[in-house]
Design a protein around this motif. Structure first.
Motif, PDB file in Angstrom:
ATOM      1  N   GLY A 230     -22.679  20.640  16.457  1.00  0.00           N
ATOM      2  CA  GLY A 230     -21.318  20.808  15.966  1.00  0.00           C
ATOM      3  C   GLY A 230     -20.646  19.462  15.818  1.00  0.00           C
ATOM      4  O   GLY A 230     -21.290  18.409  15.780  1.00  0.00           O
ATOM      5  N   LEU A 231     -19.323  19.458  15.754  1.00  0.00           N
ATOM      6  CA  LEU A 231     -18.572  18.229  15.576  1.00  0.00           C
ATOM      7  C   LEU A 231     -18.442  17.482  16.901  1.00  0.00           C
ATOM      8  O   LEU A 231     -18.186  18.078  17.943  1.00  0.00           O
ATOM      9  CB  LEU A 231     -17.172  18.527  15.034  1.00  0.00           C
ATOM     10  CG  LEU A 231     -17.096  19.138  13.635  1.00  0.00           C
ATOM     11  CD1 LEU A 231     -15.645  19.491  13.296  1.00  0.00           C
ATOM     12  CD2 LEU A 231     -17.651  18.164  12.593  1.00  0.00           C
ATOM     13  N   GLY A 232     -18.609  16.157  16.832  1.00  0.00           N
ATOM     14  CA  GLY A 232     -18.450  15.358  18.039  1.00  0.00           C
ATOM     15  C   GLY A 232     -19.123  14.011  17.898  1.00  0.00           C
ATOM     16  O   GLY A 232     -19.473  13.582  16.803  1.00  0.00           O
ATOM     17  N   ARG A 233     -19.304  13.351  19.030  1.00  0.00           N
ATOM     18  CA  ARG A 233     -20.000  12.056  19.065  1.00  0.00           C
ATOM     19  C   ARG A 233     -20.697  11.902  20.412  1.00  0.00           C
ATOM     20  O   ARG A 233     -20.337  12.565  21.389  1.00  0.00           O
ATOM     21  CB  ARG A 233     -19.039  10.900  18.803  1.00  0.00           C
ATOM     22  CG  ARG A 233     -17.875  10.766  19.780  1.00  0.00           C
ATOM     23  CD  ARG A 233     -16.944   9.645  19.321  1.00  0.00           C
ATOM     24  NE  ARG A 233     -15.714   9.577  20.073  1.00  0.00           N
ATOM     25  CZ  ARG A 233     -15.503   8.781  21.132  1.00  0.00           C
ATOM     26  NH1 ARG A 233     -16.487   8.000  21.570  1.00  0.00           N
ATOM     27  NH2 ARG A 233     -14.336   8.772  21.747  1.00  0.00           N
ATOM     28  N   PRO A 234     -21.691  11.003  20.474  1.00  0.00           N
ATOM     29  CA  PRO A 234     -22.503  10.902  21.690  1.00  0.00           C
ATOM     30  C   PRO A 234     -21.782  10.211  22.838  1.00  0.00           C
ATOM     31  O   PRO A 234     -20.855   9.418  22.644  1.00  0.00           O
ATOM     32  CB  PRO A 234     -23.701  10.055  21.244  1.00  0.00           C
ATOM     33  CG  PRO A 234     -23.669  10.032  19.765  1.00  0.00           C
ATOM     34  CD  PRO A 234     -22.244  10.199  19.378  1.00  0.00           C
ATOM     35  N   GLY A 235     -22.281  10.489  24.040  1.00  0.00           N
ATOM     36  CA  GLY A 235     -21.957   9.659  25.187  1.00  0.00           C
ATOM     37  C   GLY A 235     -22.701   8.340  25.103  1.00  0.00           C
ATOM     38  O   GLY A 235     -23.590   8.149  24.259  1.00  0.00           O
ATOM     39  N   TRP A 236     -22.379   7.439  26.010  1.00  0.00           N
ATOM     40  CA  TRP A 236     -22.870   6.069  25.920  1.00  0.00           C
ATOM     41  C   TRP A 236     -24.357   5.960  26.232  1.00  0.00           C
ATOM     42  O   TRP A 236     -25.136   5.395  25.451  1.00  0.00           O
ATOM     43  CB  TRP A 236     -22.060   5.215  26.891  1.00  0.00           C
ATOM     44  CG  TRP A 236     -22.412   3.767  26.964  1.00  0.00           C
ATOM     45  CD1 TRP A 236     -23.038   2.998  26.013  1.00  0.00           C
ATOM     46  CD2 TRP A 236     -22.136   2.886  28.059  1.00  0.00           C
ATOM     47  NE1 TRP A 236     -23.173   1.702  26.447  1.00  0.00           N
ATOM     48  CE2 TRP A 236     -22.621   1.600  27.701  1.00  0.00           C
ATOM     49  CE3 TRP A 236     -21.524   3.048  29.296  1.00  0.00           C
ATOM     50  CZ2 TRP A 236     -22.507   0.499  28.552  1.00  0.00           C
ATOM     51  CZ3 TRP A 236     -21.411   1.942  30.133  1.00  0.00           C
ATOM     52  CH2 TRP A 236     -21.897   0.697  29.763  1.00  0.00           C
ATOM     53  N   HIS A 237     -24.807   6.503  27.356  1.00  0.00           N
ATOM     54  CA  HIS A 237     -26.161   6.230  27.838  1.00  0.00           C
ATOM     55  C   HIS A 237     -27.244   6.858  26.952  1.00  0.00           C
ATOM     56  O   HIS A 237     -28.299   6.252  26.737  1.00  0.00           O
ATOM     57  CB  HIS A 237     -26.313   6.731  29.274  1.00  0.00           C
ATOM     58  CG  HIS A 237     -25.126   6.442  30.132  1.00  0.00           C
ATOM     59  ND1 HIS A 237     -24.634   5.168  30.312  1.00  0.00           N
ATOM     60  CD2 HIS A 237     -24.306   7.275  30.850  1.00  0.00           C
ATOM     61  CE1 HIS A 237     -23.577   5.223  31.106  1.00  0.00           C
ATOM     62  NE2 HIS A 237     -23.358   6.483  31.440  1.00  0.00           N
ATOM     63  N   ILE A 238     -26.994   8.051  26.457  1.00  0.00           N
ATOM     64  CA  ILE A 238     -27.997   8.749  25.655  1.00  0.00           C
ATOM     65  C   ILE A 238     -28.317   7.993  24.369  1.00  0.00           C
ATOM     66  O   ILE A 238     -29.438   8.063  23.855  1.00  0.00           O
ATOM     67  CB  ILE A 238     -27.531  10.197  25.341  1.00  0.00           C
ATOM     68  CG1 ILE A 238     -28.638  10.999  24.649  1.00  0.00           C
ATOM     69  CG2 ILE A 238     -26.256  10.193  24.513  1.00  0.00           C
ATOM     70  CD1 ILE A 238     -29.871  11.224  25.485  1.00  0.00           C
ATOM     71  N   GLU A 239     -27.356   7.216  23.871  1.00  0.00           N
ATOM     72  CA  GLU A 239     -27.588   6.465  22.634  1.00  0.00           C
ATOM     73  C   GLU A 239     -28.750   5.483  22.809  1.00  0.00           C
ATOM     74  O   GLU A 239     -29.664   5.424  21.980  1.00  0.00           O
ATOM     75  CB  GLU A 239     -26.316   5.700  22.253  1.00  0.00           C
ATOM     76  CG  GLU A 239     -25.127   6.587  21.982  1.00  0.00           C
ATOM     77  CD  GLU A 239     -23.804   5.839  21.985  1.00  0.00           C
ATOM     78  OE1 GLU A 239     -22.807   6.420  21.543  1.00  0.00           O
ATOM     79  OE2 GLU A 239     -23.765   4.672  22.447  1.00  0.00           O
ATOM     80  N   CYS A 240     -28.713   4.715  23.893  1.00  0.00           N
ATOM     81  CA  CYS A 240     -29.779   3.737  24.115  1.00  0.00           C
ATOM     82  C   CYS A 240     -31.113   4.421  24.382  1.00  0.00           C
ATOM     83  O   CYS A 240     -32.166   3.953  23.918  1.00  0.00           O
ATOM     84  CB  CYS A 240     -29.410   2.818  25.282  1.00  0.00           C
ATOM     85  SG  CYS A 240     -28.212   1.538  24.832  1.00  0.00           S
TER      86      CYS A 240
END
Length: 417
Positions: A230-240
């Motif tokens: 759905g709509l949103g954006r990632p948290g910090w740690h999961i990106e890396c």
């Protein structure tokens, strides 16, 4: 995303030894010898207030690691991200009254220029978070399916969608990761650092105060992406975690960054990656020390930043800046002073005068090569490496071509230009 131009690195006769590094997860020295390609993930900048000397010192440390691996004859696969959407970036853009994307791009471009000026070898993959949102969302969805994530209701989301959090307890039971595996911190210290470094230990509805955010449901006025979640954006740690795993595989040679990322960022990046792949994230976790200025750790929040670009604009030779940083072991905390740059400039002048006496007919194998290789193989001991060059300079013996090539290849200091 493009990174920056790769500096030329001379090829030296023979091969050095892959260095051993201090591994923060075990508090022991671990060899980086590998049977395949040496892989490295280093957390990149959040692009505002770039590039301060704390940044430069961290990326220089891992530049020395890459140079040592190349000298050992290894192929290297190096990935670095840039966190080009994050709460601190959004807050700074709002404060400055500019679009967050404009701020991110301008600061990323400044960072590229600084890295190029400092002769930092660029990553093979330079990945902005905004380019991999679908990948991250798919990984979070996989964590939900695997039982490693749970919903926390949000009264602030625009469509009443919940936020998604990582279940640390479940990961600790079902995988080889456990809380504290990398950081070796006790719970009280974890809670303090979690609150200080972007966490939300007091968020109602969480199963554990230390559980980190995986996915932030859409809020009014914030950037969002339409994904499988759905709509949103990632948290910090999961990106890396996702950027590293999707480009380097399930278990990399070295995960690196500044010591201020040890917890919670690297701890949970490793947790997410292990939950996704079933394998330990990295063989070695390596961290660079912090640089202070005016008695306090150099940081964006304190505003006591010494910027590489401003030093260069003020007439500093980038090689002198590099030497000033190399004059301290990468793992140690230390304080920058103006005298450090003056001393590095003096050292550079002596080295350049020595280089002007280059003897092209000297033997191909130079004792300085061996001395530099020994120093750098021991946890990237650049202090010992600079001392070795100082001794060669003080000896009064003119350098051979191989000696100058070694200084260039292993320390990144081109004395012929």
């Amino acid at each position: 995303m493009k990174s920056w131009s790769r500096p030329w690195v001379p090829r030296l006769p023979g091969n050095g030894q892959p260095p051993r590094l201090f591994d923060t997860s075990t508090s022991t020295f671990v060899s980086t010898v590998t049977s395949g390609t040496a892989s490295l993930y280093v957390c990149g900048i959040t692009p505002y207030d770039a590039t301060h000397l704390g940044h430069a010192s961290t990326y220089l440390a891992f530049d020395i690691l890459v140079r040592s691996w190349l000298d050992a004859g290894y192929d290297v696969d190096y990935v670095q991200n840039t966190t080009d959407v994050d709460d601190p970036l959004l807050e700074r853009a709002t404060l400055l009254g500019i679009d967050w994307r404009v701020l991110a791009e301008s600061q990323t471009e400044l960072f590229r220029g600084d890295m190029e000026a400092l002769s930092i070898i660029p990553p093979d993959h330079y990945v902005p978070v905004t380019a991999v949102i679908p990948e991250v969302a798919a990984a979070v969805d996989a964590l939900v399916v695997g039982g490693f994530a749970y919903e926390v209701p949000s009264a602030e989301s625009i469509d009443s969608a919940p936020d998604l959090y990582f279940d640390s307890a479940e990961a600790g039971e079902a995988t080889s990761w456990h809380l504290g595996l990398e950081s070796n911190l006790d719970r009280a210290d974890m809670l303090a650092l979690f609150a200080e470094r972007g966490g939300d230990p007091d968020r109602p509805g969480k199963r554990d105060p230390l559980d980190p955010l995986l996915w932030r449901a859409a809020r009014a006025g914030e950037p969002v992406w339409d994904t499988v979640l759905g709509l949103g954006r990632p948290g910090w740690h999961i990106e890396c975690s996702v950027i590293a795993v999707n480009r380097l595989g399930s278990s990399i040679t070295v995960q690196g960054g500044g010591a201020d990322l040890l917890f919670p960022h690297h701890e949970f990046s490793a947790a997410h990656a292990t939950a996704l792949t079933g394998e330990p994230f990295a063989r070695i976790y390596s961290h660079a020390g912090m640089i202070a200025y005016d008695g306090e750790k150099m940081s964006k929040s304190l505003g006591n930043l010494v910027l590489v670009s401003r030093l260069i604009e003020g007439g500093a030779d980038p090689r002198a800046i590099r030497l000033a940083l190399l004059g301290h072991h990468y793992r140690h905390d230390w304080e920058w002073t103006d005298d450090a740059l003056v001393a590095a400039g003096t050292r550079l002048a002596l080295w350049r005068a020595w280089a002007e006496r280059e003897q092209h007919g000297a033997p191909a194998i130079d004792s300085l090569i061996a001395a530099l290789r020994v120093a750098l193989s021991d946890d990237l001991d650049t202090v010992a490496a600079l001392d070795a060059v100082d001794r060669a300079v003080a000896s009064g013996t003119a350098p051979g071509t191989a000696a100058l090539d070694a200084v260039h290849a292993l320390l990144g200091i081109d004395l012929r230009s």
